[in-house]
Design an enzyme around this catalytic site. Sequence first.
Site, PDB file in Angstrom:
ATOM      1  N   ASN A   1      -6.333   0.258   9.903  1.00 57.85           N
ATOM      2  CA  ASN A   1      -7.253   0.264   8.756  1.00 57.85           C
ATOM      3  C   ASN A   1      -6.785  -0.672   7.661  1.00 57.85           C
ATOM      4  OD1 ASN A   1      -9.119   2.607   9.312  1.00 57.85           O
ATOM      5  ND2 ASN A   1      -7.122   3.567   9.592  1.00 57.85           N
TER       6      ASN A   1
ATOM      7  N   ARG B   1      -3.525  -6.609  -4.605  1.00 54.09           N
ATOM      8  CA  ARG B   1      -2.711  -5.413  -4.414  1.00 54.09           C
ATOM      9  C   ARG B   1      -1.248  -5.730  -4.692  1.00 54.09           C
ATOM     10  NH1 ARG B   1      -7.075  -3.961  -4.418  1.00 54.09           N
ATOM     11  NH2 ARG B   1      -8.207  -2.513  -3.063  1.00 54.09           N
TER      12      ARG B   1
ATOM     13  N   ASN C   1       1.394  -0.694  -1.941  1.00 51.67           N
ATOM     14  CA  ASN C   1       0.980  -1.079  -0.570  1.00 51.67           C
ATOM     15  C   ASN C   1       2.174  -1.484   0.294  1.00 51.67           C
ATOM     16  OD1 ASN C   1      -1.474  -1.207  -2.296  1.00 51.67           O
ATOM     17  ND2 ASN C   1      -2.432  -1.838  -0.399  1.00 51.67           N
TER      18      ASN C   1
ATOM     19  N   TYR D   1      -8.738  11.803   0.821  1.00 54.19           N
ATOM     20  CA  TYR D   1      -7.317  11.516   1.048  1.00 54.19           C
ATOM     21  C   TYR D   1      -6.556  11.594  -0.286  1.00 54.19           C
ATOM     22  CZ  TYR D   1      -3.161   8.561   1.611  1.00 54.19           C
ATOM     23  OH  TYR D   1      -1.872   8.064   1.573  1.00 54.19           O
TER      24      TYR D   1
ATOM     25  N   SER E   1       0.839   8.772  -3.496  1.00 56.87           N
ATOM     26  CA  SER E   1       0.205   7.471  -3.288  1.00 56.87           C
ATOM     27  C   SER E   1      -0.419   6.968  -4.585  1.00 56.87           C
ATOM     28  CB  SER E   1      -0.891   7.626  -2.235  1.00 56.87           C
ATOM     29  OG  SER E   1      -1.664   6.458  -2.179  1.00 56.87           O
ATOM     30  N   ALA E   2      -0.427   5.654  -4.739  1.00 55.18           N
ATOM     31  CA  ALA E   2      -1.116   5.054  -5.883  1.00 55.18           C
ATOM     32  C   ALA E   2      -2.604   5.334  -5.833  1.00 55.18           C
ATOM     33  CB  ALA E   2      -0.869   3.548  -5.897  1.00 55.18           C
TER      34      ALA E   2
ATOM     35  N   LEU F   1       3.349  20.555  11.334  1.00 53.14           N
ATOM     36  CA  LEU F   1       3.504  21.316  10.081  1.00 53.14           C
ATOM     37  C   LEU F   1       2.321  22.227   9.789  1.00 53.14           C
ATOM     38  CD1 LEU F   1       4.988  18.635   7.693  1.00 53.14           C
ATOM     39  CD2 LEU F   1       6.034  20.801   8.286  1.00 53.14           C
TER      40      LEU F   1
ATOM     41  N   ASP G   1       8.153  15.445  13.810  1.00 52.52           N
ATOM     42  CA  ASP G   1       6.873  14.729  13.894  1.00 52.52           C
ATOM     43  C   ASP G   1       6.041  15.338  15.014  1.00 52.52           C
ATOM     44  OD1 ASP G   1       4.824  12.523  14.081  1.00 52.52           O
ATOM     45  OD2 ASP G   1       6.212  11.558  12.695  1.00 52.52           O
TER      46      ASP G   1
ATOM     47  N   ASN H   1       0.167  10.195  14.917  1.00 57.88           N
ATOM     48  CA  ASN H   1      -0.057   8.772  14.633  1.00 57.88           C
ATOM     49  C   ASN H   1       1.211   7.952  14.881  1.00 57.88           C
ATOM     50  OD1 ASN H   1      -1.721   6.607  13.840  1.00 57.88           O
ATOM     51  ND2 ASN H   1      -0.838   6.621  11.776  1.00 57.88           N
TER      52      ASN H   1
ATOM     53  N   LYS I   1      -3.559  14.315  -1.887  1.00 58.29           N
ATOM     54  CA  LYS I   1      -2.262  13.904  -2.470  1.00 58.29           C
ATOM     55  C   LYS I   1      -2.119  14.457  -3.891  1.00 58.29           C
ATOM     56  CE  LYS I   1      -0.577  11.402   0.898  1.00 58.29           C
ATOM     57  NZ  LYS I   1       0.625  11.793   1.611  1.00 58.29           N
TER      58      LYS I   1
HETATM   59  P1  NAD Z   1       2.282   7.059   9.456  1.00 60.31           P
HETATM   60  O1  NAD Z   1       0.982   7.543   9.987  1.00 60.31           O
HETATM   61  O2  NAD Z   1       2.926   5.910  10.131  1.00 60.31           O
HETATM   62  O3  NAD Z   1       3.333   8.269   9.415  1.00 60.31           O
HETATM   63  C1  NAD Z   1       2.959   9.607   9.193  1.00 60.31           C
HETATM   64  C2  NAD Z   1       3.606  10.448  10.287  1.00 60.31           C
HETATM   65  O4  NAD Z   1       3.276  11.830  10.081  1.00 60.31           O
HETATM   66  C3  NAD Z   1       3.106  10.082  11.676  1.00 60.31           C
HETATM   67  O5  NAD Z   1       4.214   9.814  12.506  1.00 60.31           O
HETATM   68  C4  NAD Z   1       2.339  11.303  12.141  1.00 60.31           C
HETATM   69  O6  NAD Z   1       2.425  11.486  13.538  1.00 60.31           O
HETATM   70  C5  NAD Z   1       3.010  12.415  11.357  1.00 60.31           C
HETATM   71  N1  NAD Z   1       2.186  13.602  11.099  1.00 60.31           N
HETATM   72  C6  NAD Z   1       0.947  13.648  10.573  1.00 60.31           C
HETATM   73  N2  NAD Z   1       0.542  14.921  10.442  1.00 60.31           N
HETATM   74  C7  NAD Z   1       1.559  15.700  10.873  1.00 60.31           C
HETATM   75  C8  NAD Z   1       1.752  17.109  10.962  1.00 60.31           C
HETATM   76  N3  NAD Z   1       0.795  17.967  10.592  1.00 60.31           N
HETATM   77  N4  NAD Z   1       2.919  17.570  11.442  1.00 60.31           N
HETATM   78  C9  NAD Z   1       3.885  16.716  11.836  1.00 60.31           C
HETATM   79  N5  NAD Z   1       3.763  15.369  11.778  1.00 60.31           N
HETATM   80  C10 NAD Z   1       2.617  14.874  11.300  1.00 60.31           C
HETATM   81  O7  NAD Z   1       2.079   6.753   7.915  1.00 60.31           O
HETATM   82  P2  NAD Z   1       3.067   6.052   6.886  1.00 60.31           P
HETATM   83  O8  NAD Z   1       2.459   4.767   6.487  1.00 60.31           O
HETATM   84  O9  NAD Z   1       4.445   6.091   7.371  1.00 60.31           O
HETATM   85  O10 NAD Z   1       2.892   7.037   5.646  1.00 60.31           O
HETATM   86  C11 NAD Z   1       3.817   8.064   5.371  1.00 60.31           C
HETATM   87  C12 NAD Z   1       3.310   8.859   4.180  1.00 60.31           C
HETATM   88  O11 NAD Z   1       3.149   7.979   3.078  1.00 60.31           O
HETATM   89  C13 NAD Z   1       1.943   9.502   4.422  1.00 60.31           C
HETATM   90  O12 NAD Z   1       1.966  10.791   3.832  1.00 60.31           O
HETATM   91  C14 NAD Z   1       0.982   8.588   3.683  1.00 60.31           C
HETATM   92  O13 NAD Z   1      -0.142   9.284   3.213  1.00 60.31           O
HETATM   93  C15 NAD Z   1       1.838   8.101   2.523  1.00 60.31           C
HETATM   94  N6  NAD Z   1       1.415   6.794   2.005  1.00 60.31           N
HETATM   95  C16 NAD Z   1       1.296   5.725   2.862  1.00 60.31           C
HETATM   96  C17 NAD Z   1       0.847   4.495   2.370  1.00 60.31           C
HETATM   97  C18 NAD Z   1       0.659   3.316   3.287  1.00 60.31           C
HETATM   98  O14 NAD Z   1      -0.079   2.407   2.931  1.00 60.31           O
HETATM   99  N7  NAD Z   1       1.334   3.264   4.444  1.00 60.31           N
HETATM  100  C19 NAD Z   1       0.563   4.345   1.006  1.00 60.31           C
HETATM  101  C20 NAD Z   1       0.720   5.444   0.165  1.00 60.31           C
HETATM  102  C21 NAD Z   1       1.150   6.666   0.689  1.00 60.31           C
HETATM  103  N1  UFG Z   2      -8.776  -5.715   3.201  1.00 58.07           N
HETATM  104  C1  UFG Z   2      -9.538  -6.705   3.801  1.00 58.07           C
HETATM  105  N2  UFG Z   2      -9.769  -6.593   5.140  1.00 58.07           N
HETATM  106  C2  UFG Z   2      -9.301  -5.549   5.891  1.00 58.07           C
HETATM  107  C3  UFG Z   2      -8.527  -4.541   5.257  1.00 58.07           C
HETATM  108  C4  UFG Z   2      -8.308  -4.651   3.908  1.00 58.07           C
HETATM  109  O1  UFG Z   2      -9.983  -7.649   3.165  1.00 58.07           O
HETATM  110  O2  UFG Z   2      -9.569  -5.520   7.107  1.00 58.07           O
HETATM  111  C5  UFG Z   2      -8.481  -5.830   1.758  1.00 58.07           C
HETATM  112  C6  UFG Z   2      -8.993  -4.686   0.934  1.00 58.07           C
HETATM  113  O3  UFG Z   2     -10.316  -4.895   0.521  1.00 58.07           O
HETATM  114  C7  UFG Z   2      -7.983  -4.687  -0.221  1.00 58.07           C
HETATM  115  C8  UFG Z   2      -6.676  -5.147   0.430  1.00 58.07           C
HETATM  116  O4  UFG Z   2      -7.076  -5.816   1.621  1.00 58.07           O
HETATM  117  O5  UFG Z   2      -8.353  -5.637  -1.172  1.00 58.07           O
HETATM  118  C9  UFG Z   2      -5.734  -4.006   0.791  1.00 58.07           C
HETATM  119  O6  UFG Z   2      -6.428  -3.055   1.589  1.00 58.07           O
HETATM  120  P1  UFG Z   2      -5.639  -1.958   2.460  1.00 58.07           P
HETATM  121  O7  UFG Z   2      -6.646  -1.214   3.260  1.00 58.07           O
HETATM  122  O8  UFG Z   2      -4.528  -2.608   3.188  1.00 58.07           O
HETATM  123  O9  UFG Z   2      -4.977  -1.032   1.356  1.00 58.07           O
HETATM  124  P2  UFG Z   2      -5.609  -0.206   0.155  1.00 58.07           P
HETATM  125  O10 UFG Z   2      -5.133  -0.839  -1.111  1.00 58.07           O
HETATM  126  O11 UFG Z   2      -7.075  -0.028   0.302  1.00 58.07           O
HETATM  127  O12 UFG Z   2      -4.951   1.228   0.345  1.00 58.07           O
HETATM  128  C10 UFG Z   2      -3.574   1.368   0.708  1.00 58.07           C
HETATM  129  C11 UFG Z   2      -3.420   2.587   1.623  1.00 58.07           C
HETATM  130  C12 UFG Z   2      -3.616   3.864   0.877  1.00 58.07           C
HETATM  131  C13 UFG Z   2      -2.729   3.857  -0.334  1.00 58.07           C
HETATM  132  C14 UFG Z   2      -2.999   2.664  -1.201  1.00 58.07           C
HETATM  133  C15 UFG Z   2      -2.056   2.660  -2.362  1.00 58.07           C
HETATM  134  O13 UFG Z   2      -4.364   2.528   2.685  1.00 58.07           O
HETATM  135  O14 UFG Z   2      -3.247   4.934   1.706  1.00 58.07           O
HETATM  136  O15 UFG Z   2      -2.792   1.479  -0.441  1.00 58.07           O
HETATM  137  O16 UFG Z   2      -2.383   1.636  -3.244  1.00 58.07           O
HETATM  138  F1  UFG Z   2      -2.932   4.972  -1.035  1.00 58.07           F
END
Ligand code: NAD
Ligand code: UFG
Length: 351
Positions: free
Chosen positions: A211, A244, A192, A161, A137-138, A67, A32, A36, A165
């Site tokens: 976010n 969701r 989610n 984003y 991701s979805a 990476l 890592d 983040n 993917k």
């Molecule tokens: P996260 O930010 O907690 O974890 C991602 C990690 O990758 C972090 O620790 C960050 O420091 C590291 N990182 C980023 N860029 C890097 C690089 N270039 N080299 C080395 N390390 C790096 O996010 P997460 O929620 O654990 O998500 C993990 C993966 O799943 C991500 O690829 C994200 O896009 C995907 N994903 C997350 C969600 C979600 O809602 N959490 C949904 C769908 C997909």
């Molecule tokens: N929402 C709010 N207030 C906020 C944040 C979100 O009302 O402050 C609502 C959104 O409008 C949505 C729901 O909560 O209806 C979920 O929103 P999130 O931002 O938590 O998640 P998203 O569904 O927008 O997206 C997430 C991740 C993406 C991932 C996707 C997969 O952020 O990376 O789920 O479905 F790809």
Amino acid sequence: MFRLLVTGAAGFIGSHTCVCLLGRGYEIIALDSYVNSSARIYKRVIEIFERKGINIQSKLKIIKGDLRDKECIQNIFKNALLEKKPIKGVMHFAGLKAVGESVENPLKYWEYNWLSAFNLISAMVEFECRNIVFSSSATIYGLSKKSTLDEKSVINPINPYGNTKAAIEILLSDVFKRKENKLNVANLRYFNPIGAHSSGLIGEDPKGIPNNIFPIITQVAVKKIDHLNIYGNDWPTKDGTGIRDYIHVMDLAEGHLKMLEFLIKNDSKFINLNLGTGIGTSVMELVEIFKTVNDVNIPYRFVDRRPGDIDEIIADNSLAKELINWIPKRNIYDMCRDGYNWQINNPGGLG
Ligand code: NAD
Ligand code: UFG
């Protein structure tokens, strides 16, 4: 037992998956850059096992690296060979995930997500590492006419984003189609992910203002944020708020383990797989359940819809059930309880 490389291991989903992999006996190289996350998470992962009287430190090699730097990832594979413990599989979590930021700064997302994946896949090909489980991701389904989506649904991302993917899935598909030394690929399309490990030792610890809705709710619950903005109460849903498919991060982690073991057993596979519960929950339902389960107040206000949001997205998860016998075990109440337990134990995150 296989030696695995876990990229983004310090992140939310990566750290929870490390717990599953270590629990199963895998040896891990955890990579890592901490863009983040924080390296402090590893102490917590180790503590989860220490509490059970298990010392896993020798199975966890921690590397700080980025990476985007091709040499860094090549050296990791090279050194593993020199240690006579080659990397046999990769779980690729590393990447950035803030949709809004990706719209403002698309090049950053192509660099962090796509270039990182390109460097990693190139090194895997060079060092003949054949198994990869990729965090897709979805979000790649984008705007769909259906609300319940299976893996054959049209890929139509609506933000940079999602484009990165989808592009990584295409890159993996092209490399998979080579005649020799085929890769085994699983693109896991998460819905989610929320919740936390039941110990309260690890959980979602985003840098800065979150976010996504769930870390906002947990931070409102501990009064770190004063209220939740709900983006719209005029969506065409049962109560007007967005729906969701929330999935417990430990169910997701267990899905990764099952997927990896399926890839190892079944050669030359390219799999796209939804990981979600198949159950939709509205924002209002989530808030009410969180309040009830944890006996806390979550002040909220309705504000305008967030650009790029959709009304409803739910996983058709039948393929995951059929292929890897993955059935989510934890419900939305467990997600709310475990997520709050993490936040109340670590109100400021890991610092
Ligand atoms: P996260 O930010 O907690 O974890 C991602 C990690 O990758 C972090 O620790 C960050 O420091 C590291 N990182 C980023 N860029 C890097 C690089 N270039 N080299 C080395 N390390 C790096 O996010 P997460 O929620 O654990 O998500 C993990 C993966 O799943 C991500 O690829 C994200 O896009 C995907 N994903 C997350 C969600 C979600 O809602 N959490 C949904 C769908 C997909
Ligand atoms: N929402 C709010 N207030 C906020 C944040 C979100 O009302 O402050 C609502 C959104 O409008 C949505 C729901 O909560 O209806 C979920 O929103 P999130 O931002 O938590 O998640 P998203 O569904 O927008 O997206 C997430 C991740 C993406 C991932 C996707 C997969 O952020 O990376 O789920 O479905 F790809």
